[in-house]
Motif scaffolding. Sequence first.
Motif, PDB file in Angstrom:
ATOM      1  N   ARG A   2       0.839  -1.202   0.000  1.00 32.96           N
ATOM      2  CA  ARG A   2       0.000   0.000   0.000  1.00 32.96           C
ATOM      3  C   ARG A   2       0.876   1.254   0.000  1.00 32.96           C
ATOM      4  O   ARG A   2       0.585   2.222  -0.697  1.00 32.96           O
ATOM      5  CB  ARG A   2      -0.936  -0.006   1.199  1.00 32.96           C
ATOM      6  CG  ARG A   2      -1.842   1.220   1.211  1.00 32.96           C
ATOM      7  CD  ARG A   2      -2.945   1.106   2.210  1.00 32.96           C
ATOM      8  NE  ARG A   2      -3.929   0.184   1.662  1.00 32.96           N
ATOM      9  CZ  ARG A   2      -4.678  -0.622   2.387  1.00 32.96           C
ATOM     10  NH1 ARG A   2      -4.564  -0.632   3.690  1.00 32.96           N
ATOM     11  NH2 ARG A   2      -5.551  -1.408   1.827  1.00 32.96           N
ATOM     12  N   ALA A   5       2.252   1.715  -3.420  1.00 32.79           N
ATOM     13  CA  ALA A   5       1.210   2.230  -4.317  1.00 32.79           C
ATOM     14  C   ALA A   5       1.018   3.731  -4.111  1.00 32.79           C
ATOM     15  O   ALA A   5       0.860   4.479  -5.079  1.00 32.79           O
ATOM     16  CB  ALA A   5      -0.097   1.480  -4.083  1.00 32.79           C
ATOM     17  N   ASP A   6       1.047   4.170  -2.870  1.00 36.17           N
ATOM     18  CA  ASP A   6       0.928   5.605  -2.579  1.00 36.17           C
ATOM     19  C   ASP A   6       2.090   6.382  -3.185  1.00 36.17           C
ATOM     20  O   ASP A   6       1.912   7.468  -3.739  1.00 36.17           O
ATOM     21  CB  ASP A   6       0.865   5.861  -1.081  1.00 36.17           C
ATOM     22  CG  ASP A   6      -0.436   5.396  -0.451  1.00 36.17           C
ATOM     23  OD1 ASP A   6      -1.427   5.177  -1.189  1.00 36.17           O
ATOM     24  OD2 ASP A   6      -0.452   5.243   0.788  1.00 36.17           O
ATOM     25  N   PHE A  34       4.022  -6.622  -7.173  1.00 37.93           N
ATOM     26  CA  PHE A  34       3.029  -5.550  -7.303  1.00 37.93           C
ATOM     27  C   PHE A  34       1.928  -5.982  -8.267  1.00 37.93           C
ATOM     28  O   PHE A  34       0.752  -5.788  -7.999  1.00 37.93           O
ATOM     29  CB  PHE A  34       3.708  -4.267  -7.802  1.00 37.93           C
ATOM     30  CG  PHE A  34       2.811  -3.062  -7.741  1.00 37.93           C
ATOM     31  CD1 PHE A  34       2.787  -2.260  -6.615  1.00 37.93           C
ATOM     32  CD2 PHE A  34       1.985  -2.733  -8.807  1.00 37.93           C
ATOM     33  CE1 PHE A  34       1.948  -1.151  -6.539  1.00 37.93           C
ATOM     34  CE2 PHE A  34       1.149  -1.629  -8.744  1.00 37.93           C
ATOM     35  CZ  PHE A  34       1.131  -0.839  -7.610  1.00 37.93           C
ATOM     36  N   TYR A  38      -1.918  -6.013  -7.160  1.00 39.78           N
ATOM     37  CA  TYR A  38      -2.837  -5.007  -7.692  1.00 39.78           C
ATOM     38  C   TYR A  38      -3.456  -5.359  -9.045  1.00 39.78           C
ATOM     39  O   TYR A  38      -4.356  -4.665  -9.511  1.00 39.78           O
ATOM     40  CB  TYR A  38      -2.148  -3.639  -7.788  1.00 39.78           C
ATOM     41  CG  TYR A  38      -2.048  -2.973  -6.448  1.00 39.78           C
ATOM     42  CD1 TYR A  38      -3.134  -2.318  -5.890  1.00 39.78           C
ATOM     43  CD2 TYR A  38      -0.879  -3.011  -5.720  1.00 39.78           C
ATOM     44  CE1 TYR A  38      -3.056  -1.724  -4.649  1.00 39.78           C
ATOM     45  CE2 TYR A  38      -0.787  -2.413  -4.466  1.00 39.78           C
ATOM     46  CZ  TYR A  38      -1.879  -1.778  -3.943  1.00 39.78           C
ATOM     47  OH  TYR A  38      -1.793  -1.193  -2.699  1.00 39.78           O
ATOM     48  N   LEU A  42       3.289  -1.593 -12.876  1.00 41.47           N
ATOM     49  CA  LEU A  42       3.609  -0.366 -12.152  1.00 41.47           C
ATOM     50  C   LEU A  42       3.255   0.902 -12.932  1.00 41.47           C
ATOM     51  O   LEU A  42       2.623   1.806 -12.386  1.00 41.47           O
ATOM     52  CB  LEU A  42       5.101  -0.354 -11.815  1.00 41.47           C
ATOM     53  CG  LEU A  42       5.575  -1.517 -10.944  1.00 41.47           C
ATOM     54  CD1 LEU A  42       7.082  -1.652 -11.026  1.00 41.47           C
ATOM     55  CD2 LEU A  42       5.122  -1.327  -9.534  1.00 41.47           C
ATOM     56  N   TYR A  45      -0.518   1.378 -13.153  1.00 45.82           N
ATOM     57  CA  TYR A  45      -1.066   1.849 -11.880  1.00 45.82           C
ATOM     58  C   TYR A  45      -0.811   3.339 -11.715  1.00 45.82           C
ATOM     59  O   TYR A  45      -1.690   4.106 -11.342  1.00 45.82           O
ATOM     60  CB  TYR A  45      -0.453   1.067 -10.717  1.00 45.82           C
ATOM     61  CG  TYR A  45      -1.053   1.450  -9.391  1.00 45.82           C
ATOM     62  CD1 TYR A  45      -2.173   0.790  -8.903  1.00 45.82           C
ATOM     63  CD2 TYR A  45      -0.527   2.491  -8.629  1.00 45.82           C
ATOM     64  CE1 TYR A  45      -2.755   1.152  -7.693  1.00 45.82           C
ATOM     65  CE2 TYR A  45      -1.090   2.864  -7.427  1.00 45.82           C
ATOM     66  CZ  TYR A  45      -2.200   2.183  -6.965  1.00 45.82           C
ATOM     67  OH  TYR A  45      -2.777   2.556  -5.775  1.00 45.82           O
ATOM     68  N   ARG A  46       0.416   3.754 -12.011  1.00 42.17           N
ATOM     69  CA  ARG A  46       0.783   5.173 -11.887  1.00 42.17           C
ATOM     70  C   ARG A  46      -0.066   6.027 -12.828  1.00 42.17           C
ATOM     71  O   ARG A  46      -0.561   7.086 -12.433  1.00 42.17           O
ATOM     72  CB  ARG A  46       2.267   5.349 -12.183  1.00 42.17           C
ATOM     73  CG  ARG A  46       2.737   6.769 -12.077  1.00 42.17           C
ATOM     74  CD  ARG A  46       4.219   6.874 -12.221  1.00 42.17           C
ATOM     75  NE  ARG A  46       4.803   6.857 -10.889  1.00 42.17           N
ATOM     76  CZ  ARG A  46       6.092   6.848 -10.639  1.00 42.17           C
ATOM     77  NH1 ARG A  46       6.957   6.831 -11.617  1.00 42.17           N
ATOM     78  NH2 ARG A  46       6.538   6.845  -9.410  1.00 42.17           N
TER      79      ARG A  46
END
Length: 70
Positions: A2, A5-6, A34, A38, A42, A45-46
């Motif tokens: 988490r 992810a933040d 990751f 999720y 990566l 997600y970003r």
Amino acid sequence: MRHAADLLAANALSIDQVAFSAGYQSRSSFSRTFRRYYGCDLSEYRARAQRTASSSAAPAEGAIEQSAAA
């Protein structure tokens, strides 16, 4: 994960820096974990986080009209 992810969503650090911050020595290992956690890679997600942040930063048109009417 988490926290990682933040950090990705904040877009202030490189992916390698995020991986190291999350305790991974290998970007590929971090990326694999990751993706399992999720369900996306990566950079995807970003990008999603950036789109969400930019759409939520703009006020809704109705909110502008309501404040002008008040």
